[in-house]
Design an enzyme around this catalytic site. Structure first.
Site, PDB file in Angstrom:
ATOM      1  N   GLY A 205     -80.009 -37.237 106.182  1.00  0.00           N
ATOM      2  CA  GLY A 205     -79.756 -38.671 106.209  1.00  0.00           C
ATOM      3  C   GLY A 205     -80.982 -39.431 106.655  1.00  0.00           C
ATOM      4  N   PRO A 206     -80.903 -40.753 106.598  1.00  0.00           N
ATOM      5  CA  PRO A 206     -82.045 -41.586 106.998  1.00  0.00           C
ATOM      6  C   PRO A 206     -82.325 -41.454 108.492  1.00  0.00           C
ATOM      7  CG  PRO A 206     -80.397 -42.847 105.751  1.00  0.00           C
ATOM      8  CD  PRO A 206     -79.770 -41.553 106.119  1.00  0.00           C
ATOM      9  N   PRO A 207     -83.511 -41.866 108.929  1.00  0.00           N
ATOM     10  CA  PRO A 207     -83.815 -41.839 110.368  1.00  0.00           C
ATOM     11  C   PRO A 207     -82.895 -42.770 111.146  1.00  0.00           C
ATOM     12  CG  PRO A 207     -85.814 -42.116 109.058  1.00  0.00           C
ATOM     13  CD  PRO A 207     -84.664 -42.290 108.119  1.00  0.00           C
ATOM     14  N   THR A 209     -79.744 -42.294 112.149  1.00  0.00           N
ATOM     15  CA  THR A 209     -78.302 -42.284 111.870  1.00  0.00           C
ATOM     16  C   THR A 209     -77.524 -41.371 112.808  1.00  0.00           C
ATOM     17  OG1 THR A 209     -78.771 -40.665 110.125  1.00  0.00           O
ATOM     18  CG2 THR A 209     -78.485 -42.951 109.451  1.00  0.00           C
ATOM     19  N   GLY A 210     -78.200 -40.620 113.672  1.00  0.00           N
ATOM     20  CA  GLY A 210     -77.483 -39.836 114.679  1.00  0.00           C
ATOM     21  C   GLY A 210     -77.367 -38.363 114.379  1.00  0.00           C
ATOM     22  N   LYS A 211     -78.309 -37.788 113.633  1.00  0.00           N
ATOM     23  CA  LYS A 211     -78.225 -36.359 113.304  1.00  0.00           C
ATOM     24  C   LYS A 211     -78.382 -35.496 114.560  1.00  0.00           C
ATOM     25  CE  LYS A 211     -81.549 -36.806 110.285  1.00  0.00           C
ATOM     26  NZ  LYS A 211     -81.651 -38.278 110.286  1.00  0.00           N
ATOM     27  N   GLU A 427     -86.841 -72.707 102.224  1.00  0.00           N
ATOM     28  CA  GLU A 427     -85.631 -72.005 102.691  1.00  0.00           C
ATOM     29  C   GLU A 427     -84.365 -72.633 102.111  1.00  0.00           C
ATOM     30  OE1 GLU A 427     -85.903 -69.220 104.055  1.00  0.00           O
ATOM     31  OE2 GLU A 427     -88.056 -69.368 104.383  1.00  0.00           O
TER      32      GLU A 427
END
Length: 603
Positions: A205-207, A209-211, A427
């Protein structure tokens, strides 16, 4: 968790410490020892002592005069001056002329004291330190500075260990890993039916994310020893050391089975073996040893291997096949409900004042990872402290999202009146084009306060719910919204500025993806012209087609962006009165909410 740590300082540290001490002794103290009896005086003192007949011996050298007192206990030194009567006065004072007042040290003795003796002391101290460290860390196994030994951190269960309840927003991943915990607790029911647990589980998974946190939660729930090591720690300067560390790690794990071995960033040693000459033999040997340990002739009963990576596509196929890493557990970015749960978990660690709508905050933080959400909550607490309050509020959390996205407000950045009006129109152009299109996210906030990221202003749009697919019309509307800022500058001022640089980049990137990757081009139909690698690390896109096809793709990208740019100009021209009114309102207020924007637009 409690950590069993290895010795902090290796033996080489003590060798270097002793060597530095000896070098300093030889360089600083030895020269002073030989001349410690010499005292410097001026030439007037020398004349005075001569007249008072207080000189015992005298030696006149080419650049100085050395002389002693009558007792010969103290040696004096003075400079050589032009004095023609010096020799006569010395004879009259009774001084004796000497050839060598300071006895020079023999060359052999000088070499012995300067180099041989320090080396002997160094070797002696090294032997004593070696014996001491060998006794304290297990004898012969500590030789060669513990090279080849696994330096994995071993955690044992404690009352403050991480549990699944501490990990929010990853329900599917926790469900997959809960089965491993159940197997470690009650392996009998699995063996009874003949089921075998996966030997390896790969968390991808992406950095952020809690691996790593999930791996620790598995150990906390299972109440078994947990070995943690990074993939880069296996790779050493000497070939074979990494493989030795793998063997030692699994040896320790088997001794403490059942247990969990966690290898973080496994792509450091698990990359594909390409067979090219000149590769990293050390890394390949380490990988080969890991493959053998995971699925060799000897089974690893009770040893569960967890590994984490952001680059699963780079791993060797032999490592990810069944029998090694049997199961792949994706740990993706959390959805709306997951973001809300993560915010609530981290909000328990800080003090909250007043009611907080975590669902609204989670909706504003669309696309944020668990680590970014934790940072958002922490930034809210820091903002409360800066304002002198005892707890964080809803406004703190909303502002912290802007800090994470665009940076802090630049209080010293003062725009000129003309620049401020151009940024206001820019804007409002984004917001007005987005509001007048049916499939665009509603506007949440518009501001022209400069941020530390370099943005002079921004328009925040918030999706109403989870959004997994985008239609062709939605992507086209999004491109039109990106071009709305530049279109507003053209409509109101008849000129353009550099403020649309990021908008142009995003619009071009999205248009190219439509044509080359998503199959939304009538000419190319469902043919992929673009490949994406490192999907979890930003996604590096590269075209895989001929030069002629690339030229046609570029032409279509230009036509698509130009078409949406023209649509944005038409929308603003049709709403010119509201564009002027909203621009003036934002110019005066600097920041307006989505509700204020819609009231003026629909008023």
């Amino acid at each position: 968790m409690n950590t069993v740590k290895s010795p902090k300082k290796p033996l080489i540290f003590y060798y270097l410490l002793v060597m530095v001490a000896l070098i300093l002794f030889n360089a600083l103290l030895m020269p002073n020892i030989s001349e410690m009896r010499i005292q410097e005086v001026d030439y007037g003192t020398f004349i005075s002592m001569t007249e008072n007949q207080e000189i015992g011996e005298v030696e006149i050298q080419s650049n100085r005069i050395l002389f002693t007192d009558k007792e010969g206990k103290q040696v004096y030194e003075t400079g050589l001056m032009d004095d023609p009567n010096r020799t006569e006065r010395l004879y009259e004072s009774g001084a004796k002329f000497s050839g060598e007042i300071i006895e020079e040290m023999s060359p052999l003795l000088n070499i012995f004291l300067s180099w041989v003796l320090p080396v002997l002391i160094f070797v002696l101290l090294g032997q004593l330190l070696t014996r001491k460290l060998m006794k304290s860390s297990g004898g012969a196994n500590s030789m060669m500075f513990n090279m080849g030994k696994s330096n994995a951190k071993v955690y044992v269960q404690s009352s403050d260990g991480i549990k699944f309840a501490d990990v929010a927003g990853e329900d599917e991943a926790k469900e997959n890993l809960a089965e491993i915990v159940d197997y470690l607790h009650t392996p009998e029911k699995y063996k009874e039916i003949g089921a075998q647990m996966p030997k390896g589980i790969l968390l991808v998974g992406p950095p952020g994310t809690g691996k790593t946190m999930l791996a620790k939660a598995v150990a906390g729930e299972a109440n078994v020893p947990f070995f943690s090591m990074s993939g880069s720690e296996f790779v050493e300067m000497f070939v074979g050391m990494g493989a030795s560390k793998v063997r030692d790690l699994f040896k320790q794990a088997k001794e403490k089975a059942p247990c969990i071995v966690f290898i973080d960033e496994i792509d450091a040693i698990g990359k594909k073996r390409d067979g090219q000459m000149g590769g990293n033999d050390e890394r390949e040997q380490t990988l080969n040893q890991l493959l053998t340990e995971m699925d060799g002739f000897e089974g690893n009963n009770g040893v569960i291997i967890l590994a984490a990576t952001n680059r699963p596509e780079s791993l060797d196929p032999a490592l990810t096949r069944p029998g090694r890493f049997d199961r792949r557990v994706p740990v993706e970015l959390p959805d709306l409900k997951g973001r809300e749960e993560i915010l609530k978990v981290h909000a328990k660690k800080i003090k909250i004042e007043g009611p907080v709508d975590f669902e609204k905050v989670a909706r504003m933080a669309s696309g944020a990872s668990g680590a970014e959400l934790a940072n958002i909550v922490n930034e809210a607490a820091l903002r409360a402290v800066r304002d002198g309050r005892k707890g964080a509020t809803q406004a703190d959390l909303e502002e912290s999202i802007e800090v994470v996205i665009a940076g802090y407000q630049k209080k010293n950045a003062i725009l000129t009146a003309e620049e401020k009006r151009i940024v206001s129109a820019h804007e409002i152009g984004h917001a007005l084009v987005a509001a007048k299109q049916t499939n665009s996210a509603p506007v949440q906030k518009i501001t022209i306060i400069p941020r530390t990221s370099g943005a002079l202003g921004y328009t925040m749009q918030v999706e109403e719910g989870n959004h997994y697919l985008m239609s062709k019309e939605e992507i086209e509307n999004k491109i039109a919204t990106f071009t709305g800022g530049r279109a507003a500058e053209e409509v109101m001022f008849g000129s353009v500025t550099t403020g649309a640089a990021n908008d142009i980049e995003q619009a071009t990137k999205l248009a190219r993806a439509m044509i080359a990757r998503y199959g939304m081009s009538e000419e190319f139909d469902m043919v992929a012209m673009e490949n994406v690698t490192n999907q979890y690390l930003g996604g590096d896109a590269s075209l895989a087609c001929s030069a002629e096809t690339q030229t046609r793709i570029d032409k279509q990208v230009v036509e698509l962006v130009k078409k949406q740019h023209e649509k944005a100009i038409r929308i603003l021209m049709d709403n010119r009165v509201k564009l002027n009114e909203l621009t003036e309102y934002l110019y005066q207020r600097e920041t307006i909410t989505g509700e204020e924007f819609m009231q003026i637009l629909n008023g």
